[in-house]
Design a protein around this motif. Sequence first.
Motif, PDB file in Angstrom:
ATOM      1  N   SER A  29       8.299  -1.505   1.294  1.00  0.00           N
ATOM      2  CA  SER A  29       6.940  -0.783  -0.288  1.00  0.00           C
ATOM      3  C   SER A  29       6.875  -2.258  -0.848  1.00  0.00           C
ATOM      4  O   SER A  29       8.413  -3.529  -1.203  1.00  0.00           O
ATOM      5  CB  SER A  29       8.553  -0.639  -1.412  1.00  0.00           C
ATOM      6  OG  SER A  29       8.224  -0.269  -2.699  1.00  0.00           O
ATOM      7  N   HIS A  34       8.220  -8.566  -0.624  1.00  0.00           N
ATOM      8  CA  HIS A  34       9.618  -7.322   0.047  1.00  0.00           C
ATOM      9  C   HIS A  34      11.145  -8.572   0.877  1.00  0.00           C
ATOM     10  O   HIS A  34      10.470  -8.855   1.422  1.00  0.00           O
ATOM     11  CB  HIS A  34       9.262  -6.379   0.613  1.00  0.00           C
ATOM     12  CG  HIS A  34       9.986  -5.843   1.949  1.00  0.00           C
ATOM     13  ND1 HIS A  34      11.388  -4.124   1.056  1.00  0.00           N
ATOM     14  CD2 HIS A  34      11.200  -5.769   2.694  1.00  0.00           C
ATOM     15  CE1 HIS A  34      12.167  -4.709   1.895  1.00  0.00           C
ATOM     16  NE2 HIS A  34      11.857  -5.059   3.386  1.00  0.00           N
ATOM     17  N   ARG A 111      12.933   3.389   2.372  1.00  0.00           N
ATOM     18  CA  ARG A 111      11.982   4.103   1.448  1.00  0.00           C
ATOM     19  C   ARG A 111      11.906   3.655  -0.217  1.00  0.00           C
ATOM     20  O   ARG A 111      13.420   3.763  -0.393  1.00  0.00           O
ATOM     21  CB  ARG A 111      11.904   5.097   1.564  1.00  0.00           C
ATOM     22  CG  ARG A 111      11.371   5.332   3.279  1.00  0.00           C
ATOM     23  CD  ARG A 111      11.090   6.637   3.622  1.00  0.00           C
ATOM     24  NE  ARG A 111      10.737   6.990   5.024  1.00  0.00           N
ATOM     25  CZ  ARG A 111      11.137   7.114   6.129  1.00  0.00           C
ATOM     26  NH1 ARG A 111      12.858   6.539   6.185  1.00  0.00           N
ATOM     27  NH2 ARG A 111      10.509   7.407   6.995  1.00  0.00           N
ATOM     28  N   ASP A 112      10.922   3.625  -0.825  1.00  0.00           N
ATOM     29  CA  ASP A 112      10.882   3.364  -2.473  1.00  0.00           C
ATOM     30  C   ASP A 112      11.014   5.567  -2.311  1.00  0.00           C
ATOM     31  O   ASP A 112      11.001   5.946  -1.295  1.00  0.00           O
ATOM     32  CB  ASP A 112      10.287   3.344  -2.965  1.00  0.00           C
ATOM     33  CG  ASP A 112       8.332   3.551  -2.604  1.00  0.00           C
ATOM     34  OD1 ASP A 112       8.063   4.651  -2.737  1.00  0.00           O
ATOM     35  OD2 ASP A 112       7.632   2.291  -2.699  1.00  0.00           O
ATOM     36  N   GLN A 115       7.343   6.749  -1.371  1.00  0.00           N
ATOM     37  CA  GLN A 115       6.933   6.341  -0.022  1.00  0.00           C
ATOM     38  C   GLN A 115       7.778   8.111   1.283  1.00  0.00           C
ATOM     39  O   GLN A 115       7.935   8.731   1.762  1.00  0.00           O
ATOM     40  CB  GLN A 115       7.101   5.817   1.231  1.00  0.00           C
ATOM     41  CG  GLN A 115       6.928   4.168   0.450  1.00  0.00           C
ATOM     42  CD  GLN A 115       7.314   2.744   0.776  1.00  0.00           C
ATOM     43  OE1 GLN A 115       8.749   2.717   1.054  1.00  0.00           O
ATOM     44  NE2 GLN A 115       6.629   2.235   1.638  1.00  0.00           N
ATOM     45  N   SER A 252      12.192  -0.139  -5.459  1.00  0.00           N
ATOM     46  CA  SER A 252      11.566   0.022  -4.340  1.00  0.00           C
ATOM     47  C   SER A 252      12.235  -1.916  -4.812  1.00  0.00           C
ATOM     48  O   SER A 252      12.464  -2.268  -3.691  1.00  0.00           O
ATOM     49  CB  SER A 252       9.777   0.155  -4.955  1.00  0.00           C
ATOM     50  OG  SER A 252       8.990  -0.711  -4.700  1.00  0.00           O
ATOM     51  N   ILE A 351       3.358   0.821  -6.860  1.00  0.00           N
ATOM     52  CA  ILE A 351       4.898   1.938  -5.911  1.00  0.00           C
ATOM     53  C   ILE A 351       4.145   2.315  -6.060  1.00  0.00           C
ATOM     54  O   ILE A 351       4.321   3.536  -4.482  1.00  0.00           O
ATOM     55  CB  ILE A 351       5.503   1.270  -6.286  1.00  0.00           C
ATOM     56  CG1 ILE A 351       6.390   0.042  -6.816  1.00  0.00           C
ATOM     57  CG2 ILE A 351       7.186   2.089  -6.102  1.00  0.00           C
ATOM     58  CD1 ILE A 351       7.439  -0.559  -7.986  1.00  0.00           C
ATOM     59  N   GLY A 355       2.765   3.919  -2.749  1.00  0.00           N
ATOM     60  CA  GLY A 355       3.666   5.391  -1.520  1.00  0.00           C
ATOM     61  C   GLY A 355       3.463   6.579  -1.160  1.00  0.00           C
ATOM     62  O   GLY A 355       3.472   6.707  -0.653  1.00  0.00           O
TER      63      GLY A 355
END
Length: 458
Positions: A29, A34, A111-112, A115, A252, A351, A355
């Motif tokens: 994410s 990141h 994962r956000d 996602q 995220s 995001i 995602g």
Amino acid sequence: MLPTAIPATDAEKLATPEAGWRHARQGTSLSEVHASIEVPAEGASFWRKFRAYWGPGLLVAVGYMDPGNWATDLAGGARFGYTLLSVVLISNFFAMLLQHLAAKLGIVTGRDLAQACRDHYSKPVAIGLWVLCEIAIAACDLAEVIGSAIALNLLFGLPLPWGVAFTTLDVLLVLLLQNKGFKIIESLVAGLIFLIFICFAYEIIASHPDWLGLAKGLVPQLQVVTNPAMLYVAIGILGATVMPHNLYLHSSIVQVRQIEQTEKGKRSAIKFATIDSTVALFLAFFVNAAILVTAAAAFHGKGHEDVADIADAHKLLTPVLGAGAASVVFAIALLASGQSSTLTGTLAGQIVMEGFLNLRLKPWLRRLITRLVAVVPALVVAIIYGEKGTGQLLVLSQVILSLQLSFAVVPLVLFTNDKLKMGVFVNRPWMRVLAWAVAGLIIVLNVYLLWQTMLGNE
């Protein structure tokens, strides 16, 4: 002779199936930032760690004090006095719980929330959730863009359509700042929040509220549910306070910190992310409560109960309160609120799009697309309605957000309650009950709101 094992690449590691997920994780994410911020090693003091983790909560808190909140809080305070203050408080507790779950999901699973939905649900369901989330972001951005445009109009006389167009510059600003490091964005937002906080501390002092009435307003009252008009505004406050896109955003941006991928490292990250968001949300509660209290003190019972329009509130504050700077301070706080909210809203849009759809576009193009989704409807509204009706549109946008909230909250609770997905970090039994109780209450209130709206009782 046995063949030599070839080390797996990062992409191959990410593509390895994981327990509890329909699809393997693909990519990270906000990949450009990141794990870009280092945190102190084990053994560092509490305050050193807290300073390192401090930041994502502020970006989340911004969404809880955006111009949409202003419209609902103004309407609630002017029409019903301090009664709905309890709704602001309860909504804030809901927000603290849900943001804790969002941060935990991001830290534990990598994962956000977008996602996670893509990797858990079938493609049609994931696409449906994406569409609903985009509607929520559009409603949120509508409030932020119109709020900023109104503030520019109040301060500088800039016509609303030009003000809406001006807000698109945040696309360039986010891109510029993010290239210089994510901490820069967090610092800018922190400065804007501090400005909002100072402005409303002044507004509360100038409004001379009824402190006993204020204290009583913090206690929940049955009429909030039994009075349809009050319930409509109350659910608007809930929608403005607990915002669906903030759950995606928080899951995220907690991953921007470079944490140890061990049980101990993740527990520490969850602890400090929760402290960070909880402290920031207390600041957001003060701002929301201050808006409602100022409206209640200035307008309720004084012949101005119908004030729900930000422009009208601005015009009336100085003559009603007798404080010369009240209107100017109000507009400055509104501009700071709108601009800080558009910064985080743009990130949330990126995001969500990445995602759910796994799109990998250039950063400037992603932000331009997500910005246009908000700016085009806001521009149409500004041209057609002008200053009139913007307050009602802002309240309506928050009701739409509230209606979309269930579609973000239910997956979040499901995922964090899932032992296969969360392992040792799965929600404890009391947390499961509490999380489902909050989700259930949100769903029930929204169903009731729809029923009242269809009956024409709003």
